[in-house]
Each structure stands twice: as structure tokens, then as C-alpha cells.
Motif scaffolding. Structure first.
Motif, PDB file in Angstrom:
ATOM      1  N   ARG A  70      54.843 -43.550 -23.733  1.00 27.00           N
ATOM      2  CA  ARG A  70      55.967 -44.335 -23.295  1.00 27.00           C
ATOM      3  C   ARG A  70      56.626 -44.798 -24.672  1.00 27.00           C
ATOM      4  N   ARG A  71      57.928 -44.611 -24.789  1.00 25.81           N
ATOM      5  CA  ARG A  71      58.616 -45.139 -25.843  1.00 25.81           C
ATOM      6  C   ARG A  71      58.859 -46.456 -25.815  1.00 25.81           C
ATOM      7  N   ARG A  72      58.964 -47.287 -27.133  1.00 25.39           N
ATOM      8  CA  ARG A  72      59.040 -48.701 -26.924  1.00 25.39           C
ATOM      9  C   ARG A  72      60.202 -49.360 -27.542  1.00 25.39           C
ATOM     10  N   LEU A  73      61.344 -48.550 -27.489  1.00 23.46           N
ATOM     11  CA  LEU A  73      62.467 -49.054 -28.189  1.00 23.46           C
ATOM     12  C   LEU A  73      63.056 -50.367 -27.400  1.00 23.46           C
ATOM     13  N   ARG A  74      63.039 -49.962 -25.998  1.00 23.63           N
ATOM     14  CA  ARG A  74      63.499 -51.281 -25.374  1.00 23.63           C
ATOM     15  C   ARG A  74      62.788 -52.517 -25.528  1.00 23.63           C
TER      16      ARG A  74
END
Length: 181
Positions: free
Chosen positions: A17-21
Motif C-alpha cells: 500500500r502506498r503511504r502518501l495519504r
């Protein structure tokens, strides 16, 4: 999947999962807290008149800082502004590949703190790229600072600790010893 009941079952691993948020949420919390506390400090404190919180050890002391940490590089405010702007863009660019939630928190703290001080550099007097940062927290002999400053330092410390213990920003979990080569 195959129709052969004796074939080993294959598992398809979901992409990390990407963690930019998460990075942006942490940065927003730091930024909003920093801006609100600076607005209150400017509104409620008089420069040069410390307000005691715990004796003379902890005080609210309004200071305008044209330099970097510890008032270094006071003649290079515009350079500090450009460097901080580069850091902000670098963190956002790096955030696109970010997988580790702890790296997201650390980078979010740095991003929020950098943005908090950049807001001052761009919008406070004496003018754009030269604005003085509002500092208001004084503890003992330590230089006066604001909310953004310990967030930047704390975020940097977190990233160093994560790196030392083998946690990369773009992978889940610790790096294996055989991956170091």
C-alpha cells in the motif's frame, strides 16, 4: 489457480500500500498546529516580554528569526527559503513510492514543519522569500523555537533510526541481511 489438486497452491501477494495519504495527513496536522500557534503567539505575546510557564525555565517568548536553527545564516534568508522549498518538493516526489507507514510519519513531520516555516518565509515581513519565522517556545538555555522545529528534528531522528534498523521507505518490514550487498 490450476485444476490439478496435487499442484502447490500459489498465493498472489498484493502490492504494498502506498503511504502518501498518511504522509500528507501528518504534514497537514503539523502545519495547521504550527500556523495556529504562531498566530496566537503573535496576537497574545509582546516581543521582549517573556511569559513564565514554569519559573524562568519554560517561558513563552516571542522572537522573529530571520535565520535557520539557532539563528544561523541570518543574512541568507532567501537561500534558506529556496532550500526548504526543494526539501518540500523532494519529500512529495519521494512520497509517491513510499510504502512504510513509519517513513510516512517521519517524512510527514518534516514536511509539515518545513511548510510551517516556509509560510512565514513567504508571507511574513519583511517580504516574500525574506520573511522572519515566528518562534515563541523557550526552555532553559535552549534557543527559542516553534512547533515546526521539533517536528522537523523528531521526523529526522525517526528516519535515521528506521534506516539504522533496516527499514526502507519503499518496502514493507525490515531489510534482510542478504539484501545489503
Amino acid at each position: 489457480m490450476t485444476d490439478d489438486p496435487d499442484a502447490p497452491e500459489q498465493t498472489i501477494e498484493a502490492p504494498p500500500r502506498r503511504r502518501l495519504r498518511l504522509l500528507l495527513i501528518v504534514a497537514a496536522v503539523v502545519l495547521v498546529t504550527d500556523i495556529i500557534t504562531k498566530v496566537l503567539a503573535v496576537k497574545l505575546l509582546t516581543p521582549g516580554q517573556p511569559v513564565s510557564i514554569i519559573g524562568d525555565t519554560v517561558t513563552w517568548t516571542l522572537v522573529r528569526n530571520s535565520g535557520a536553527a539557532f539563528s544561523m545564516a541570518t543574512s541568507y534568508t532567501w537561500v534558506l527559503t529556496l532550500v526548504a522549498t526543494g526539501v518540500v518538493f523532494g519529500i512529495i516526489w519521494m512520497g509517491r513510492r513510499l510504502v512504510s507507514p513509519w517513513w510516512a510519519v517521519g517524512l510527514g513531520m518534516i514536511l509539515g514543519g518545513a511548510l510551517g516555516n516556509l509560510v512565514d518565509r513567504f508571507f511574513r515581513s519583511p517580504g516574500p522569500l525574506q520573511g522572519h519565522v515566528v518562534d515563541f517556545l523557550s526552555i532553559g538555555w535552549w534557543p527559542v523555537f516553534n512547533v515546526a522545529d521539533p517536528c522537523v528534528v523528531g521526523g529526522a531522528i525517526l528516519l535515521v533510526v528506521l534506516s539504522v534498523f533496516g527499514y526502507d521507505f519503499d518496502t514493507v518490514g525490515r531489510r534482510r541481511p542478504d539484501e545489503d550487498a
